[in-house]
Design an enzyme around this catalytic site. Structure first.
Site, PDB file in Angstrom:
ATOM      1  N   THR A 187       5.068   0.356  -7.799  1.00 36.60           N
ATOM      2  CA  THR A 187       3.942   1.313  -7.934  1.00 36.60           C
ATOM      3  C   THR A 187       2.898   0.758  -8.908  1.00 36.60           C
ATOM      4  OG1 THR A 187       5.143   2.522  -9.668  1.00 36.60           O
ATOM      5  CG2 THR A 187       5.325   3.357  -7.384  1.00 36.60           C
ATOM      6  N   PHE A 238       8.226   6.314  -2.289  1.00 33.73           N
ATOM      7  CA  PHE A 238       8.518   7.192  -1.146  1.00 33.73           C
ATOM      8  C   PHE A 238       8.670   8.652  -1.556  1.00 33.73           C
ATOM      9  CE2 PHE A 238       8.962   3.985   2.035  1.00 33.73           C
ATOM     10  CZ  PHE A 238       9.356   2.851   1.340  1.00 33.73           C
ATOM     11  N   GLN A 261      15.506  -3.111  -2.459  1.00 33.02           N
ATOM     12  CA  GLN A 261      15.306  -2.219  -1.303  1.00 33.02           C
ATOM     13  C   GLN A 261      13.864  -2.351  -0.806  1.00 33.02           C
ATOM     14  OE1 GLN A 261      17.504   1.832  -2.076  1.00 33.02           O
ATOM     15  NE2 GLN A 261      16.734   1.044  -4.039  1.00 33.02           N
ATOM     16  N   ILE A 293      10.205  -3.922   0.486  1.00 33.01           N
ATOM     17  CA  ILE A 293       9.829  -4.684   1.699  1.00 33.01           C
ATOM     18  C   ILE A 293       8.484  -5.388   1.502  1.00 33.01           C
ATOM     19  CG2 ILE A 293      11.145  -3.196   3.252  1.00 33.01           C
ATOM     20  CD1 ILE A 293       8.602  -1.577   3.798  1.00 33.01           C
ATOM     21  N   ASP A 294       8.091  -5.573   0.210  1.00 31.53           N
ATOM     22  CA  ASP A 294       6.739  -6.082  -0.081  1.00 31.53           C
ATOM     23  C   ASP A 294       6.722  -7.547  -0.515  1.00 31.53           C
ATOM     24  OD1 ASP A 294       6.961  -3.963  -3.038  1.00 31.53           O
ATOM     25  OD2 ASP A 294       7.659  -6.025  -2.795  1.00 31.53           O
ATOM     26  N   HIS A 352      16.713  -4.060   2.821  1.00 31.74           N
ATOM     27  CA  HIS A 352      15.962  -3.266   3.804  1.00 31.74           C
ATOM     28  C   HIS A 352      14.908  -4.102   4.523  1.00 31.74           C
ATOM     29  CE1 HIS A 352      17.123   0.669   1.547  1.00 31.74           C
ATOM     30  NE2 HIS A 352      18.104   0.205   2.312  1.00 31.74           N
ATOM     31  N   CYS A 387      11.574 -11.902  22.172  1.00 24.54           N
ATOM     32  CA  CYS A 387      11.525 -13.390  22.123  1.00 24.54           C
ATOM     33  C   CYS A 387      11.401 -13.919  20.701  1.00 24.54           C
ATOM     34  CB  CYS A 387      10.333 -13.892  22.959  1.00 24.54           C
ATOM     35  SG  CYS A 387       8.709 -13.481  22.256  1.00 24.54           S
ATOM     36  N   CYS A 436       4.210  -7.693  22.567  1.00 29.38           N
ATOM     37  CA  CYS A 436       4.162  -9.147  22.436  1.00 29.38           C
ATOM     38  C   CYS A 436       3.205  -9.734  23.479  1.00 29.38           C
ATOM     39  CB  CYS A 436       5.570  -9.725  22.646  1.00 29.38           C
ATOM     40  SG  CYS A 436       5.602 -11.537  22.574  1.00 29.38           S
ATOM     41  N   CYS A 441       5.549 -12.221  25.861  1.00 28.42           N
ATOM     42  CA  CYS A 441       6.549 -11.749  26.845  1.00 28.42           C
ATOM     43  C   CYS A 441       6.435 -10.261  27.137  1.00 28.42           C
ATOM     44  CB  CYS A 441       7.963 -12.062  26.331  1.00 28.42           C
ATOM     45  SG  CYS A 441       8.512 -10.937  25.037  1.00 28.42           S
TER      46      CYS A 441
HETATM   47  N1  APR Z   1       8.350   2.927 -13.506  1.00 27.03           N
HETATM   48  C1  APR Z   1       9.595   3.466 -13.425  1.00 27.03           C
HETATM   49  N2  APR Z   1      10.000   4.244 -12.393  1.00 27.03           N
HETATM   50  C2  APR Z   1       9.096   4.511 -11.426  1.00 27.03           C
HETATM   51  C3  APR Z   1       7.783   3.986 -11.438  1.00 27.03           C
HETATM   52  C4  APR Z   1       7.434   3.166 -12.543  1.00 27.03           C
HETATM   53  N3  APR Z   1       6.218   2.618 -12.648  1.00 27.03           N
HETATM   54  N4  APR Z   1       7.138   4.436 -10.322  1.00 27.03           N
HETATM   55  C5  APR Z   1       8.018   5.210  -9.650  1.00 27.03           C
HETATM   56  N5  APR Z   1       9.191   5.245 -10.304  1.00 27.03           N
HETATM   57  C6  APR Z   1      10.436   5.886  -9.880  1.00 27.03           C
HETATM   58  C7  APR Z   1      10.297   7.298  -9.369  1.00 27.03           C
HETATM   59  O1  APR Z   1      10.567   8.211 -10.430  1.00 27.03           O
HETATM   60  C8  APR Z   1      11.369   7.379  -8.276  1.00 27.03           C
HETATM   61  O2  APR Z   1      12.549   8.016  -8.738  1.00 27.03           O
HETATM   62  O3  APR Z   1      10.900   5.112  -8.793  1.00 27.03           O
HETATM   63  C9  APR Z   1      11.684   5.923  -7.930  1.00 27.03           C
HETATM   64  C10 APR Z   1      11.337   5.549  -6.497  1.00 27.03           C
HETATM   65  O4  APR Z   1      12.202   6.283  -5.649  1.00 27.03           O
HETATM   66  P1  APR Z   1      11.904   6.295  -4.075  1.00 27.03           P
HETATM   67  O5  APR Z   1      10.481   6.579  -3.825  1.00 27.03           O
HETATM   68  O6  APR Z   1      12.954   7.160  -3.437  1.00 27.03           O
HETATM   69  O7  APR Z   1      12.135   4.763  -3.628  1.00 27.03           O
HETATM   70  P2  APR Z   1      13.498   4.026  -3.348  1.00 27.03           P
HETATM   71  O8  APR Z   1      14.584   4.526  -4.245  1.00 27.03           O
HETATM   72  O9  APR Z   1      13.210   2.578  -3.365  1.00 27.03           O
HETATM   73  O10 APR Z   1      13.838   4.472  -1.836  1.00 27.03           O
HETATM   74  C11 APR Z   1      14.999   3.888  -1.250  1.00 27.03           C
HETATM   75  O11 APR Z   1      14.411   4.885   0.863  1.00 27.03           O
HETATM   76  O12 APR Z   1      12.774   5.443   2.347  1.00 27.03           O
HETATM   77  C12 APR Z   1      13.767   4.544   2.088  1.00 27.03           C
HETATM   78  O13 APR Z   1      13.854   2.347   2.870  1.00 27.03           O
HETATM   79  C13 APR Z   1      13.204   3.169   1.938  1.00 27.03           C
HETATM   80  O14 APR Z   1      13.973   1.391   0.487  1.00 27.03           O
HETATM   81  C14 APR Z   1      13.571   2.758   0.526  1.00 27.03           C
HETATM   82  C15 APR Z   1      14.743   3.670   0.210  1.00 27.03           C
END
Ligand code: APR
Length: 257
Positions: A32, A39, A105, A107-108, A123, A134, A156, A159
């Site tokens: 973030t 999410f 987890q 994907i970036d 993930h 393909c 694609c 194909c």
């Molecule tokens: N510093 C510390 N914590 C943070 C910060 C920050 N700058 N920004 C956000 N957070 C915390 C939030 O408080 C939250 O609890 O990071 C956590 C992110 O949680 P999610 O949004 O649920 O993300 P994640 O745990 O990675 O989700 C797991 O869910 O949707 C699927 O595949 C997706 O890999 C993902 C998986």
């Protein structure tokens, strides 16, 4: 910085200095600070969209169009993101021999761009797109151009097969080799740091429990509380970038003494 937080930072710095088998487990919260929304925080991706289930993506053109709409909205923040202090700190801790790997987890691909060498993407990655038939690969920018030019479902052009980013969707199997290696790392580590994850999505959220059960110290750094806070040996509720930068600083001071 308040005395309790200062004490936690010193504790984590000491634990990191004494390990060569640490594992960092990251979630969307570490990115973030690079401008990529997570999410489940307020305003996060799942507050605006429902996830597209893998089976629905494969069988329902309407769900495939919704998948590409979500990607069209979200991928610009990935394409403009740069690694932040949190990613850079983990790469440095690996260089110093304290971290064996990053299990992410996310994907970036920001861990790899920060210089982390052993990164396990449980993930998958949104930065690679391929044909499911393909395996032809498509540059992210080319896909985004097609979406912004009005294409609603990407097929694609070799194909005609279904195209998808190389992420793991809900209902899709995690990559077996990556998962097995991640589980093995968690069984062997003596320090497990969960960074920026709400720890609610399994099987990934089972990794901290595996590490703890096998005797590792469990550290959670997260802005909000998580269901595993009571299991952890150390919990820091705060910014990952600030926390890990402060930890590295204390570790450096200890070196220079
Ligand atoms: N510093 C510390 N914590 C943070 C910060 C920050 N700058 N920004 C956000 N957070 C915390 C939030 O408080 C939250 O609890 O990071 C956590 C992110 O949680 P999610 O949004 O649920 O993300 P994640 O745990 O990675 O989700 C797991 O869910 O949707 C699927 O595949 C997706 O890999 C993902 C998986």
């Amino acid at each position: 910085m308040n005395a309790i937080l200062d004490e936690h930072i010193r504790t984590l710095a000491a634990w990191l200095k004494e390990t060569t088998r640490g594992v960092a487990f990251s979630g969307a919260g570490i990115s973030t600070e690079s401008g990529i929304p997570d999410f489940r925080s307020p305003g996060g991706v799942w507050s605006r969209h429902q996830p597209v289930m893998y089976q629905d993506f494969l069988t329902d053109p309407a769900e495939r169009r919704r998948y590409w709409q979500i990607r069209k909205e979200s991928i610009p923040s990935f394409l403009s993101a740069e690694p932040n202090a949190g990613h850079l700190a983990l790469a440095k801790l690996e260089d110093q021999g304290h971290l064996a790997a990053v299990v992410t987890q996310n994907i970036d691909e920001l861990h790899q761009r920060a210089g982390s060498r052993r990164v396990l993407e449980v993930h998958g990655t949104a930065m690679k797109v391929h044909c499911l038939e393909c395996d032809k690969r498509f540059p992210c920018e080319a896909i985004q151009d097609r979406l912004e030019a009005g294409e609603e479902d990407i097929c694609c052009d070799d194909c005609g097969g279904i195209v998808k980013s190389m992420t793991v969707s809900f209902g899709q199997q995690l990559p077996a080799a990556v998962w097995m290696e991640s589980e093995q790392l968690c069984r062997q580590c003596d320090l497990f740091m969960a960074l920026g994850s709400s720890l609610v999505v399994y099987p990934a959220a089972g990794l901290p429990e595996t590490a703890k059960r096998r005797g590792a110290k469990l550290v959670i750094v997260n802005r909000d509380s998580t269901p595993l806070d009571d299991l952890a040996d150390l919990v820091i509720h705060g910014s990952i970038g600030e926390t890990l930068s402060a930890v590295l600083k204390v570790m450096g001071q200890a070196d220079s003494r």
